[in-house]
Design a protein around this motif. Structure first.
Motif, short mmCIF file in Angstrom:
data_model
loop_
_atom_site.label_atom_id
_atom_site.label_comp_id
_atom_site.label_asym_id
_atom_site.label_seq_id
_atom_site.Cartn_x
_atom_site.Cartn_y
_atom_site.Cartn_z
N TYR A 1 -1.36 1.38 -4.84
CA TYR A 1 -0.05 0.40 -4.46
C TYR A 1 1.06 0.09 -5.33
CZ TYR A 1 -4.54 -1.69 -2.36
OH TYR A 1 -5.51 -1.77 -1.51
N TYR B 1 -4.58 10.15 -4.69
CA TYR B 1 -4.64 8.97 -4.06
C TYR B 1 -4.53 8.79 -2.43
CZ TYR B 1 -4.44 6.21 -8.57
OH TYR B 1 -4.71 5.75 -9.92
N GLU B 2 -3.94 9.71 -2.12
CA GLU B 2 -3.75 10.10 -0.58
C GLU B 2 -4.95 10.49 -0.38
OE1 GLU B 2 -0.36 11.93 0.95
OE2 GLU B 2 0.49 11.96 -1.10
N GLU C 1 -10.97 9.11 -0.49
CA GLU C 1 -11.05 7.58 0.20
C GLU C 1 -11.62 6.78 -0.44
OE1 GLU C 1 -13.83 7.72 3.74
OE2 GLU C 1 -13.19 9.57 4.42
N ASP C 2 -12.11 6.79 -1.73
CA ASP C 2 -12.50 5.74 -2.58
C ASP C 2 -11.18 5.47 -3.63
OD1 ASP C 2 -12.36 8.31 -4.07
OD2 ASP C 2 -14.32 7.76 -5.36
N GLN C 3 -9.94 6.10 -3.58
CA GLN C 3 -8.91 5.54 -4.30
C GLN C 3 -7.97 4.87 -3.56
OE1 GLN C 3 -7.46 8.36 -7.08
NE2 GLN C 3 -9.41 9.73 -6.80
N ARG C 4 -7.37 3.81 -4.39
CA ARG C 4 -6.14 2.96 -3.76
C ARG C 4 -5.17 3.05 -4.57
NH1 ARG C 4 -9.48 3.29 -0.46
NH2 ARG C 4 -10.54 1.99 0.64
N GLN D 1 -9.81 3.33 -8.63
CA GLN D 1 -10.88 4.02 -7.87
C GLN D 1 -11.99 2.95 -7.67
OE1 GLN D 1 -12.17 7.47 -9.74
NE2 GLN D 1 -13.91 8.04 -8.18
N LYS E 1 0.89 -1.13 -0.10
CA LYS E 1 0.03 0.02 -0.01
C LYS E 1 0.80 1.25 -0.11
CE LYS E 1 -4.03 1.86 2.25
NZ LYS E 1 -4.86 2.23 1.07
N LEU F 1 -8.20 -6.38 -3.26
CA LEU F 1 -9.47 -5.51 -3.13
C LEU F 1 -10.70 -6.56 -3.10
CD1 LEU F 1 -8.47 -3.32 -6.25
CD2 LEU F 1 -8.47 -2.66 -3.77
#
Length: 115
Positions: free
Chosen positions: A45, A36-37, A40-43, A60, A4, A94
């Motif tokens: 890695y 991305y930071e 909240e709906d973005q990840r 997203q 992450k 995910l």
């Protein structure tokens, strides 16, 4: 192994994302990573092989699926097989269906699903 994203790896993430976009402007890349930071709906890695980060993958999260926004590998690690490895690991993390967010990422996701 997918790791992450952490603020500590901001420059690395920016450099890897630059491989996936036409815009190479540092301000744009910084804003992309910061989104991305902050959202909240973005990840986001980073893909670590041995001791080095060699790839990045960003999503997203939507209702019932994840949209692939960015995927990039360092030039010496490129190839569909490596991209599929990132997608395989991301799908496990995910635990949701992955779809493409752009025409390019959709083509990759379609090939990955049909392999």
């Amino acid at each position: 192994m997918l790791v992450k994203y952490k603020k500590l790896n901001e420059r690395t993430a920016m450099g890897l994302i630059a491989f996936s976009c036409e815009v190479k402007d540092p301000k744009y890349l910084l804003e992309t990573v910061q989104a991305y930071e902050q959202e909240e709906d973005q990840r986001l890695y980073l893909y670590k092989q041995d001791e080095d980060f060699v790839g990045v993958i960003g999503f997203q999260l939507m209702d019932g699926h994840a949209e692939l926004k960015h995927i990039a590998l360092s030039p010496s690690f490129r190839g569909e097989r490596m991209s599929y490895l990132l997608l395989d690991e991301a799908a496990k993390l995910l635990r949701t269906d992955i779809m493409g967010a752009t025409e390019e990422t959709q083509r990759l996701v379609d090939k990955w699903k049909n392999q």
